[in-house]
Design a protein around this motif. Structure first.
Motif, PDB file in Angstrom:
ATOM      1  N   PRO A 112      28.978  41.487  32.839  1.00 33.08           N
ATOM      2  CA  PRO A 112      29.932  40.447  33.414  1.00 33.08           C
ATOM      3  C   PRO A 112      29.106  39.589  34.345  1.00 33.08           C
ATOM      4  O   PRO A 112      28.045  40.041  34.836  1.00 33.08           O
ATOM      5  N   LEU A 113      29.417  38.443  34.398  1.00 33.08           N
ATOM      6  CA  LEU A 113      28.717  37.343  35.116  1.00 33.08           C
ATOM      7  C   LEU A 113      28.532  37.806  36.521  1.00 33.08           C
ATOM      8  O   LEU A 113      27.410  37.678  37.008  1.00 33.08           O
ATOM      9  N   LEU A 114      29.358  38.286  37.149  1.00 37.58           N
ATOM     10  CA  LEU A 114      29.403  38.578  38.567  1.00 37.58           C
ATOM     11  C   LEU A 114      28.384  39.828  38.855  1.00 37.58           C
ATOM     12  O   LEU A 114      27.896  39.710  40.039  1.00 37.58           O
ATOM     13  N   LEU A 115      28.153  40.489  37.782  1.00 34.34           N
ATOM     14  CA  LEU A 115      27.102  41.486  38.008  1.00 34.34           C
ATOM     15  C   LEU A 115      25.833  41.293  37.602  1.00 34.34           C
ATOM     16  O   LEU A 115      24.646  41.968  37.909  1.00 34.34           O
ATOM     17  N   GLN A 116      25.615  39.974  36.955  1.00 34.83           N
ATOM     18  CA  GLN A 116      24.206  39.676  36.786  1.00 34.83           C
ATOM     19  C   GLN A 116      23.187  39.510  37.856  1.00 34.83           C
ATOM     20  O   GLN A 116      21.948  39.882  37.748  1.00 34.83           O
ATOM     21  N   ASN A 117      23.675  39.043  39.075  1.00 28.33           N
ATOM     22  CA  ASN A 117      22.719  38.713  40.108  1.00 28.33           C
ATOM     23  C   ASN A 117      22.468  40.108  40.571  1.00 28.33           C
ATOM     24  O   ASN A 117      21.326  40.184  41.286  1.00 28.33           O
ATOM     25  N   ILE A 118      23.439  40.948  40.683  1.00 28.44           N
ATOM     26  CA  ILE A 118      23.387  42.341  41.251  1.00 28.44           C
ATOM     27  C   ILE A 118      22.132  43.305  40.306  1.00 28.44           C
ATOM     28  O   ILE A 118      21.195  43.709  40.930  1.00 28.44           O
TER      29      ILE A 118
ATOM     30  N   ASP B 146      27.387  39.502  48.489  1.00 30.89           N
ATOM     31  CA  ASP B 146      28.066  40.496  49.522  1.00 30.89           C
ATOM     32  C   ASP B 146      29.412  40.711  49.300  1.00 30.89           C
ATOM     33  O   ASP B 146      29.956  41.943  49.476  1.00 30.89           O
ATOM     34  N   GLU B 147      30.193  39.662  48.767  1.00 28.72           N
ATOM     35  CA  GLU B 147      31.675  40.154  48.678  1.00 28.72           C
ATOM     36  C   GLU B 147      31.874  41.145  47.499  1.00 28.72           C
ATOM     37  O   GLU B 147      32.637  42.056  47.529  1.00 28.72           O
ATOM     38  N   GLU B 148      30.779  41.000  46.501  1.00 30.98           N
ATOM     39  CA  GLU B 148      31.161  41.826  45.517  1.00 30.98           C
ATOM     40  C   GLU B 148      30.800  43.401  45.841  1.00 30.98           C
ATOM     41  O   GLU B 148      31.508  44.230  45.326  1.00 30.98           O
ATOM     42  N   ALA B 149      29.970  43.659  46.644  1.00 32.79           N
ATOM     43  CA  ALA B 149      29.530  44.926  47.131  1.00 32.79           C
ATOM     44  C   ALA B 149      30.609  45.298  48.041  1.00 32.79           C
ATOM     45  O   ALA B 149      30.780  46.745  47.855  1.00 32.79           O
ATOM     46  N   LYS B 150      30.988  44.461  48.811  1.00 34.37           N
ATOM     47  CA  LYS B 150      32.059  44.930  49.709  1.00 34.37           C
ATOM     48  C   LYS B 150      33.318  45.374  48.900  1.00 34.37           C
ATOM     49  O   LYS B 150      33.940  46.368  49.376  1.00 34.37           O
ATOM     50  N   ILE B 151      33.688  44.686  47.814  1.00 35.72           N
ATOM     51  CA  ILE B 151      34.951  45.101  47.188  1.00 35.72           C
ATOM     52  C   ILE B 151      34.676  46.469  46.449  1.00 35.72           C
ATOM     53  O   ILE B 151      35.584  47.156  46.719  1.00 35.72           O
ATOM     54  N   LEU B 152      33.376  46.617  45.888  1.00 35.21           N
ATOM     55  CA  LEU B 152      33.218  48.073  45.315  1.00 35.21           C
ATOM     56  C   LEU B 152      33.436  49.051  46.417  1.00 35.21           C
ATOM     57  O   LEU B 152      33.714  50.322  46.194  1.00 35.21           O
TER      58      LEU B 152
END
Length: 252
Positions: free
Chosen positions: A95-101, A215-221
């Protein structure tokens, strides 16, 4: 690093100081669903008897309850509900949001035994940490392995990149409740949720659009593992501080 243009439209109840739900598109739903394909997702079925303290289990249940008509062609629920432990996950791509991670996180690399002598047992082990010890021979597992993405199905090569990837269909809007329950957006679902939270003063409702970064993605998880109010914790962090301060003042 490439920026993503993913946003959420939050509906906030200022009286109760919480996010009621978020209006989300494909990219964010793919991000949530793909979290089950990460190593922690393997353990969710084992938690059914004991229960999960946070909201992570609601993602699992949301997939169980989601109609197959909302999934991409060729995507099976079992890909997410019974994940294998690997990084690239199921579906038709990360997924697009996880590509940067993926591009910035060290744990995405895999390592094999440094012995590298063709020993059959050594070759069967992989590690995320280059300081890990091979269970077979005792050598350090610091030989980096290359990850290979699955091929794009030929049937979808003519479609756009956004519709090829992920799990859910592009032209569907989803409702994500504060505790990460996911369901297709509808007027009935919205009214039902407002009644559930006993919202009587519509003037106290506020829309807020937020953009998502790493940052927001990591905080949500992270919040999904301990909190039942994930969206409120991540996007209205001042609420807990104000509540705590008020409590101290009234009890001092």
């Amino acid at each position: 690093m490439e920026e993503t243009n993913v946003s959420l439209k939050l509906l906030i109840d200022r009286e109760s100081q919480r996010v009621l739900f978020a209006e989300a598109g494909k990219e964010f739903i793919d991000f949530l669903f793909h979290s089950l394909a990460l190593p922690i997702g393997t353990f969710v079925p084992l938690f059914e008897k004991q229960g999960i303290q946070g909201s992570f289990g609601n993602i699992y249940e949301s997939i169980e309850n989601l109609g197959s008509i909302y999934l991409q062609p060729g995507v099976s629920k079992d890909t997410l509900l019974k994940p294998k432990v690997h990084i690239s996950g199921g579906g038709t791509g990360l997924p697009l949001l996880l590509q940067n991670i993926e591009s910035s996180s060290k744990f995405m690399k895999l390592y094999s035994c440094s012995r590298n002598s063709g020993a059959c047992e050594c070759d069967s082990y992989l590690a995320y940490d280059l300081s890990a010890i091979c269970p077979s021979c005792g050598n350090v597992m610091n030989h980096e392995k290359n990850m290979v993405d699955p091929p794009t199905p030929s049937a979808t090569k003519t479609s756009s990149a956004s519709t090829e990837r992920g799990y859910v269909k592009e032209l569907v809007t989803f409702m994500v409740i504060d505790d990460l329950v996911v369901k297709p957006m509808s007027t009935i679902s919205t009214i039902t949720l407002l009644n559930k939270f006993n919202v009587q003063e519509f003037g106290a409702l506020e829309e807020k659009v937020v953009n998502l970064g790493i940052d927001e993605e990591a905080k949500i998880l992270k919040a999904s593992l301990y909190s039942k109010t994930v969206l409120t914790d991540v996007f209205l962090p001042e609420v807990k501080y104000e509540t705590c301060t008020a409590y101290i003042r009234t009890t001092a």
